[in-house]
Design an enzyme around this catalytic site. Structure first.
Site, PDB file in Angstrom:
ATOM      1  N   CYS A  19       0.816  -1.213   0.000  1.00  0.00           N
ATOM      2  CA  CYS A  19       0.000   0.000   0.000  1.00  0.00           C
ATOM      3  C   CYS A  19       0.848   1.262   0.000  1.00  0.00           C
ATOM      4  O   CYS A  19       0.788   2.066   0.914  1.00  0.00           O
ATOM      5  CB  CYS A  19      -0.972   0.031   1.179  1.00  0.00           C
ATOM      6  SG  CYS A  19      -2.234   1.311   0.939  1.00  0.00           S
ATOM      7  N   GLU A 120      -2.672  -1.844  -4.909  1.00  0.00           N
ATOM      8  CA  GLU A 120      -1.738  -2.925  -4.616  1.00  0.00           C
ATOM      9  C   GLU A 120      -1.257  -3.527  -5.930  1.00  0.00           C
ATOM     10  O   GLU A 120      -1.968  -3.469  -6.944  1.00  0.00           O
ATOM     11  CB  GLU A 120      -2.394  -4.016  -3.765  1.00  0.00           C
ATOM     12  CG  GLU A 120      -2.533  -3.665  -2.305  1.00  0.00           C
ATOM     13  CD  GLU A 120      -1.205  -3.478  -1.598  1.00  0.00           C
ATOM     14  OE1 GLU A 120      -0.147  -3.720  -2.225  1.00  0.00           O
ATOM     15  OE2 GLU A 120      -1.221  -3.063  -0.435  1.00  0.00           O
TER      16      GLU A 120
END
Length: 265
Positions: A19, A120
């Site tokens: 992230c 992601e």
């Protein structure tokens, strides 16, 4: 190791790189209403927020919520030179209460990082596909976070922040083994309240997320920090649901005792 100019970097541990990009394009008036602060910032839409950049953070000050900008990259107060300290953009929920770097912040300086999507990268061999995680309605959510004011040797101060992460569950686990925690809005007040004890704060990270998320494969344009427009969120595949199948669990409730489910285990 990937650089900030391509796939993101950062994390509390080398294996916890995840992230490193997120987005918040919700207009300021809607965000102000959702988070309940009096400040009226003119924060522009951001589609590709990267580590070390200033990010919107909601804190509590004398019982009132405040909107502030902080550096995304937590620096503990005892650090003498940030160049000698890893870039910390994620903090593990499992160890934040005990680790010296985060223990005081977990007890006294908890915050919310508003977002409406995060990214992601799914690695398959030498190929890395970026995915966007979002609510199907595109609405706001919040990462629980920790913040710290770092003072440089010349006396200047920098407010820094990092989001909390936890182990991912399927199908998100197929993309990465960690994920940002999304805090239930019902727990925002208690999380921000400095009178909430560390044990009580840790318990707030446990309830399931109330809104379903979806994963959408997006353009590799998100790999470059310089790209910060809506085009990087253009889907290249159909959305994939990330929420656990609640109906299936309820259907089996008669066969076994009910259990508390969690989106982020």
């Amino acid at each position: 190791m990937p650089s900030a100019a391509s796939e993101p970097q950062g994390g509390t541990d080398r294996e916890d790189l995840m992230c490193g990009r997120y987005a918040i394009k919700t207009i300021p008036e809607v965000m102000q209403q959702a988070f309940g602060y009096d400040d009226r910032p003119n924060f522009p839409p951001r589609y590709n927020i990267a580590p070390t950049q200033p990010v919107p953070v909601v804190t509590i000050d004398h019982g009132k919520r405040r909107f502030v900008l902080m550096r995304w990259g937590f620096i503990p107060g005892w650090v003498k030179d940030p160049k000698d300290f890893p870039l910390v953009i994620n903090v593990r929920t499992e160890t934040a209460r005990e680790k010296p770097s985060f223990r005081n912040a977990f007890a006294r300086r908890r915050a919310l990082m508003p977002a409406d999507a995060f990214y992601e990268w799914h690695t398959q061999g030498r190929s890395k596909t970026p995915y966007m995680a979002r609510r199907p309605d595109g609405g706001l959510f919040a990462f629980p976070a920790l913040w710290e004011t770092w003072t440089s040797p010349d006396g200047s101060e920098v407010d820094t922040v990092a989001m909390m992460t936890a182990p991912a569950v399927p199908p998100l686990a197929a993309i990465h083994h960690r994920t940002p925690v999304i805090l239930d809005p019902a727990n925002w007040d208690a999380w921000l309240d400095p009178s909430t004890t560390p044990d009580e704060a840790a318990a707030l990270l446990e309830p399931p997320v109330q809104t379903e998320l979806e994963l959408v494969a997006v353009s590799t344009a998100v790999n470059k920090v310089a790209n910060d427009g809506p085009e990087i969120q253009a889907p290249v595949s159909a959305p994939l649901s990330v929420a656990r199948p609640e109906p299936a669990r309820r259907a089996s409730a008669a066969a076994e005792p009910p259990r508390q489910g969690r989106l982020f285990d």
